[in-house]
Design an enzyme around this catalytic site. Sequence first.
Site, PDB file in Angstrom:
ATOM      1  N   CYS A   2      12.903   2.438  -6.878  1.00 40.90           N
ATOM      2  CA  CYS A   2      13.462   2.811  -5.595  1.00 40.90           C
ATOM      3  C   CYS A   2      13.064   4.259  -5.348  1.00 40.90           C
ATOM      4  O   CYS A   2      12.458   4.887  -6.198  1.00 40.90           O
ATOM      5  CB  CYS A   2      14.981   2.741  -5.647  1.00 40.90           C
ATOM      6  SG  CYS A   2      15.589   1.165  -6.271  1.00 40.90           S
ATOM      7  N   ARG A  27       8.150   3.107  -2.140  1.00 42.03           N
ATOM      8  CA  ARG A  27       8.793   2.777  -3.407  1.00 42.03           C
ATOM      9  C   ARG A  27       9.738   1.582  -3.271  1.00 42.03           C
ATOM     10  O   ARG A  27      10.357   1.170  -4.250  1.00 42.03           O
ATOM     11  CB  ARG A  27       9.575   3.985  -3.922  1.00 42.03           C
ATOM     12  CG  ARG A  27       8.722   5.232  -4.052  1.00 42.03           C
ATOM     13  CD  ARG A  27       9.542   6.367  -4.583  1.00 42.03           C
ATOM     14  NE  ARG A  27      10.031   6.070  -5.904  1.00 42.03           N
ATOM     15  CZ  ARG A  27       9.373   6.250  -7.027  1.00 42.03           C
ATOM     16  NH1 ARG A  27       8.165   6.760  -6.985  1.00 42.03           N
ATOM     17  NH2 ARG A  27       9.896   5.950  -8.182  1.00 42.03           N
ATOM     18  N   TRP A  80      14.283  -1.047  -3.840  1.00 38.94           N
ATOM     19  CA  TRP A  80      13.482  -2.215  -4.196  1.00 38.94           C
ATOM     20  C   TRP A  80      14.360  -3.006  -5.144  1.00 38.94           C
ATOM     21  O   TRP A  80      14.643  -2.584  -6.261  1.00 38.94           O
ATOM     22  CB  TRP A  80      12.188  -1.806  -4.870  1.00 38.94           C
ATOM     23  CG  TRP A  80      11.260  -2.949  -5.143  1.00 38.94           C
ATOM     24  CD1 TRP A  80      10.457  -3.583  -4.244  1.00 38.94           C
ATOM     25  CD2 TRP A  80      11.032  -3.585  -6.405  1.00 38.94           C
ATOM     26  NE1 TRP A  80       9.745  -4.584  -4.862  1.00 38.94           N
ATOM     27  CE2 TRP A  80      10.074  -4.610  -6.198  1.00 38.94           C
ATOM     28  CE3 TRP A  80      11.524  -3.406  -7.684  1.00 38.94           C
ATOM     29  CZ2 TRP A  80       9.619  -5.429  -7.206  1.00 38.94           C
ATOM     30  CZ3 TRP A  80      11.066  -4.223  -8.697  1.00 38.94           C
ATOM     31  CH2 TRP A  80      10.126  -5.228  -8.457  1.00 38.94           C
ATOM     32  N   ASN A 106      17.586   5.271  -9.322  1.00 39.29           N
ATOM     33  CA  ASN A 106      16.326   4.552  -9.441  1.00 39.29           C
ATOM     34  C   ASN A 106      16.130   4.237 -10.915  1.00 39.29           C
ATOM     35  O   ASN A 106      16.144   5.153 -11.736  1.00 39.29           O
ATOM     36  CB  ASN A 106      15.180   5.418  -8.917  1.00 39.29           C
ATOM     37  CG  ASN A 106      13.821   4.867  -9.314  1.00 39.29           C
ATOM     38  OD1 ASN A 106      13.650   3.658  -9.449  1.00 39.29           O
ATOM     39  ND2 ASN A 106      12.853   5.745  -9.512  1.00 39.29           N
ATOM     40  N   GLY A 107      15.983   2.970 -11.259  1.00 42.21           N
ATOM     41  CA  GLY A 107      15.812   2.605 -12.666  1.00 42.21           C
ATOM     42  C   GLY A 107      16.612   1.359 -12.967  1.00 42.21           C
ATOM     43  O   GLY A 107      16.957   0.595 -12.063  1.00 42.21           O
ATOM     44  N   GLU A 491      -9.691  -8.783  -8.239  1.00 40.79           N
ATOM     45  CA  GLU A 491      -9.133  -7.824  -7.283  1.00 40.79           C
ATOM     46  C   GLU A 491      -9.130  -8.429  -5.870  1.00 40.79           C
ATOM     47  O   GLU A 491      -8.174  -8.239  -5.114  1.00 40.79           O
ATOM     48  CB  GLU A 491      -9.935  -6.513  -7.332  1.00 40.79           C
ATOM     49  CG  GLU A 491      -9.500  -5.435  -6.351  1.00 40.79           C
ATOM     50  CD  GLU A 491      -8.083  -4.891  -6.560  1.00 40.79           C
ATOM     51  OE1 GLU A 491      -7.446  -5.235  -7.566  1.00 40.79           O
ATOM     52  OE2 GLU A 491      -7.614  -4.146  -5.688  1.00 40.79           O
ATOM     53  N   LYS A 495      -5.719  -8.815  -3.767  1.00 39.72           N
ATOM     54  CA  LYS A 495      -5.546  -8.228  -2.431  1.00 39.72           C
ATOM     55  C   LYS A 495      -5.123  -9.306  -1.431  1.00 39.72           C
ATOM     56  O   LYS A 495      -4.250  -9.088  -0.604  1.00 39.72           O
ATOM     57  CB  LYS A 495      -6.866  -7.591  -1.946  1.00 39.72           C
ATOM     58  CG  LYS A 495      -7.167  -6.243  -2.521  1.00 39.72           C
ATOM     59  CD  LYS A 495      -6.348  -5.161  -1.865  1.00 39.72           C
ATOM     60  CE  LYS A 495      -6.143  -3.961  -2.780  1.00 39.72           C
ATOM     61  NZ  LYS A 495      -5.263  -4.164  -3.937  1.00 39.72           N
ATOM     62  N   GLU A 498      -1.463 -10.532  -2.140  1.00 38.01           N
ATOM     63  CA  GLU A 498      -0.379  -9.575  -1.876  1.00 38.01           C
ATOM     64  C   GLU A 498      -0.254  -9.242  -0.391  1.00 38.01           C
ATOM     65  O   GLU A 498       0.839  -8.940   0.082  1.00 38.01           O
ATOM     66  CB  GLU A 498      -0.502  -8.316  -2.749  1.00 38.01           C
ATOM     67  CG  GLU A 498      -1.683  -7.415  -2.490  1.00 38.01           C
ATOM     68  CD  GLU A 498      -1.777  -6.249  -3.487  1.00 38.01           C
ATOM     69  OE1 GLU A 498      -0.792  -5.948  -4.182  1.00 38.01           O
ATOM     70  OE2 GLU A 498      -2.858  -5.631  -3.549  1.00 38.01           O
ATOM     71  N   HIS A 514     -14.212 -25.485 -17.012  1.00 41.19           N
ATOM     72  CA  HIS A 514     -13.282 -25.820 -18.101  1.00 41.19           C
ATOM     73  C   HIS A 514     -11.878 -26.100 -17.595  1.00 41.19           C
ATOM     74  O   HIS A 514     -10.926 -26.055 -18.363  1.00 41.19           O
ATOM     75  CB  HIS A 514     -13.268 -24.696 -19.142  1.00 41.19           C
ATOM     76  CG  HIS A 514     -14.603 -24.486 -19.780  1.00 41.19           C
ATOM     77  ND1 HIS A 514     -15.204 -25.435 -20.579  1.00 41.19           N
ATOM     78  CD2 HIS A 514     -15.481 -23.460 -19.695  1.00 41.19           C
ATOM     79  CE1 HIS A 514     -16.381 -24.978 -20.986  1.00 41.19           C
ATOM     80  NE2 HIS A 514     -16.582 -23.778 -20.451  1.00 41.19           N
ATOM     81  N   LYS A 613       5.036   0.300  -4.018  1.00 44.81           N
ATOM     82  CA  LYS A 613       3.833   1.003  -4.471  1.00 44.81           C
ATOM     83  C   LYS A 613       3.988   1.539  -5.887  1.00 44.81           C
ATOM     84  O   LYS A 613       3.056   1.492  -6.677  1.00 44.81           O
ATOM     85  CB  LYS A 613       3.522   2.156  -3.519  1.00 44.81           C
ATOM     86  CG  LYS A 613       2.281   2.909  -3.916  1.00 44.81           C
ATOM     87  CD  LYS A 613       1.352   3.101  -2.772  1.00 44.81           C
ATOM     88  CE  LYS A 613      -0.028   3.533  -3.202  1.00 44.81           C
ATOM     89  NZ  LYS A 613      -0.915   2.389  -3.401  1.00 44.81           N
TER      90      LYS A 613
HETATM   91  C1  G6P Z   1       2.225  -1.741  -7.998  1.00 45.33           C
HETATM   92  C2  G6P Z   1       1.353  -1.583  -6.777  1.00 45.33           C
HETATM   93  C3  G6P Z   1      -0.088  -1.930  -7.110  1.00 45.33           C
HETATM   94  C4  G6P Z   1      -0.578  -1.084  -8.287  1.00 45.33           C
HETATM   95  C5  G6P Z   1       0.342  -1.255  -9.502  1.00 45.33           C
HETATM   96  C6  G6P Z   1       0.018  -0.249 -10.595  1.00 45.33           C
HETATM   97  O1  G6P Z   1       2.361  -3.085  -8.333  1.00 45.33           O
HETATM   98  O2  G6P Z   1       1.816  -2.401  -5.737  1.00 45.33           O
HETATM   99  O3  G6P Z   1      -0.923  -1.674  -5.992  1.00 45.33           O
HETATM  100  O4  G6P Z   1      -1.884  -1.462  -8.622  1.00 45.33           O
HETATM  101  O5  G6P Z   1       1.701  -1.018  -9.117  1.00 45.33           O
HETATM  102  O6  G6P Z   1       0.351   1.031 -10.158  1.00 45.33           O
HETATM  103  P1  G6P Z   1      -0.244   2.365 -10.751  1.00 45.33           P
HETATM  104  O7  G6P Z   1       0.422   3.476  -9.975  1.00 45.33           O
HETATM  105  O8  G6P Z   1       0.160   2.396 -12.205  1.00 45.33           O
HETATM  106  O9  G6P Z   1      -1.712   2.333 -10.589  1.00 45.33           O
END
Ligand code: G6P
Length: 618
Positions: A2, A27, A80, A106-107, A491, A495, A498, A514, A613
């Site tokens: 958060c 966050r 969050w 937060n935590g 990736e 993308k 998400e 396989h 994020k």
């Molecule tokens: C979250 C974000 C991702 C990111 C991941 C790792 O899940 O939504 O976009 O890749 O965390 O975050 P970091 O700050 O450790 O790269």
Amino acid sequence: MCGIIGITGGEETLDVLLEGLARLEYRGYDSAGLAVLPATDGGPLWRARAANGTRSLEDLVKRTEDAPPGSSTGIGHTRWATHGRPSEANAHPHVDCTGQLALVHNGIIENHLELSDELVLAGHHLESDTDTEVLAHLIESELGTHPEAGLVGAVRETLRRVRGYFAIAVIHSGEPDLIVAARRVSPLVMGLTETEAMLASDIPALLGRTRSFLLLEDDQIAELRPGSIRVTTLDGTEVIPPLRTVDYDLDAARKDGYPDYMSKEMHEQPMAVANTLLDRLLPDGTLALDEVRISDDELRSIDKVFIVACGSSYHAGLMAKYAIEHWARLPVEIDISSEFRYRDPVLDSRTLVIGVSQSGETVDTLQALREARRWNAKVLVISNVVDSSMTREADAVLYTRAGPEIGVASTKTHLAQITALEILALYLAQTRGTLYPHEAREFLDAMGALPDKVETALERAADVEVVATAYRASPSFIFLGRHVGYPVALEGALKLKELSYLWAEGFPAGELKHGPIAVVEPGTVVIGVATRTHLWEKMMANVAEVKSRGATVVLVANDGDEETERQADAVLWVPETHQLFSPIVDVVPLQLFAYSMARLHGLDVDRPRNLAKVVTVE
Ligand code: G6P
């Protein structure tokens, strides 16, 4: 995870809190809330909470006329959800039974169930499903038993009983100028002016108010009063943290005329790659890393590399594995941070553990790196955030210089991470003598062309949108790649899922036969990374396998490659580059594809559902 914020001594407390919360939304945005103290001792505190994030909180505050006038002390929170669904009752701040104390957190409080049983038995009334609320009541209970120790004493005693992670801020109407803050693992920074003291989960939330910051370390408690901050450890010893001045540009965190942060940040990718490359080559031919506290001799003695990371950072690590093994001839293991930490990995002082993290705060990676240090491994961190928790604890740091990234889905920091990791691979190779300095220089010079190639790939955004439009009705997508194209496929799938909430999965193209090929049927959309590498023919054989089962095939191909085009239903064109650098270019059309798809589905690309994020919970 958060976002938290607090200020004391200011004049526009509500505005400062709301503005800071809006900046902390990356966050989490499940719900938001704030509480402010009245200007006089002992009056009731005022709290507002909204289930739908900071915008509805702002509306709520503007509509309400009962906020206490002249308040100069307050705290806020954007959530969050972990424990308890997103709702007003579960939104922070949480209050005690008296309604005099408010707390944001937060935590995760791991022993909250046993603590809440104890509190209920003692007659406390808990109103939410959160793990956080116990803290408010435990502090209330301590204040009742030892009023002479004040709020800070009560917080200190409470935290001794808590297992888990926290960054907290607490206010009490009996001490109206005071915010007590504390931290264990979850991030917390504090800012200071002559008349104010403030705190937040990150520095940008407070920029514009101050440029002078102090960082709170684990198990430290801070007392913030107008114009002053006192820091002590959990056992009461006073510490004097250094005051740091930051020179970030707040404008860098705004949208600059783009419709959303994600498109702004995608278009900043050439600059992010260029900046990360800048000045890395010193006149004597060696490569310049930031904050290297590992000697070249130690690097030469390394016999194994581990890369740990999460999400897109993990994919960047996967791409780098190929480069480090090929150039530096070192065995590389890569693991998802949350798995690495608990699997008893084999490490010693000759192991280099590379943590890749945009934020430098992701708790899974932070704890994985702490585990690595426990085994005396050398820890090197690739991060975008100066002075983040990981960079402060690392033996060496290589910063990605992408600028602040706000969009939840990583784009420019992902490209900058791959760039930084490739630079590191070259540095390791040169130091260990597996590449001559002139060879490392040639590769680095070749990397100089990457920003232009990324720019060219971005200029095709409209073409990518046409392809996305053609397949917008598809409910699922399979992504395929080989060698470095495999993490590019992963990736691309991440993308897409998400941002557009569509089912998307990435596979090594050779593995398809396989098992996964069983799901391919007429009309299945398969997106393949088919740029020219030494495995192109094998990749095209895998493409033929899905085509012959009726799949619709979209291929990422190098400009002018008609042979690849003939095998595809649609092509995402990119300029050709050296195979080990190709992920930096090849991932761009897949970012654009996910972006277009999300927009076509009318979704908010900056704030995908259920995501945040910076993830500071396990
Ligand atoms: C979250 C974000 C991702 C990111 C991941 C790792 O899940 O939504 O976009 O890749 O965390 O975050 P970091 O700050 O450790 O790269």
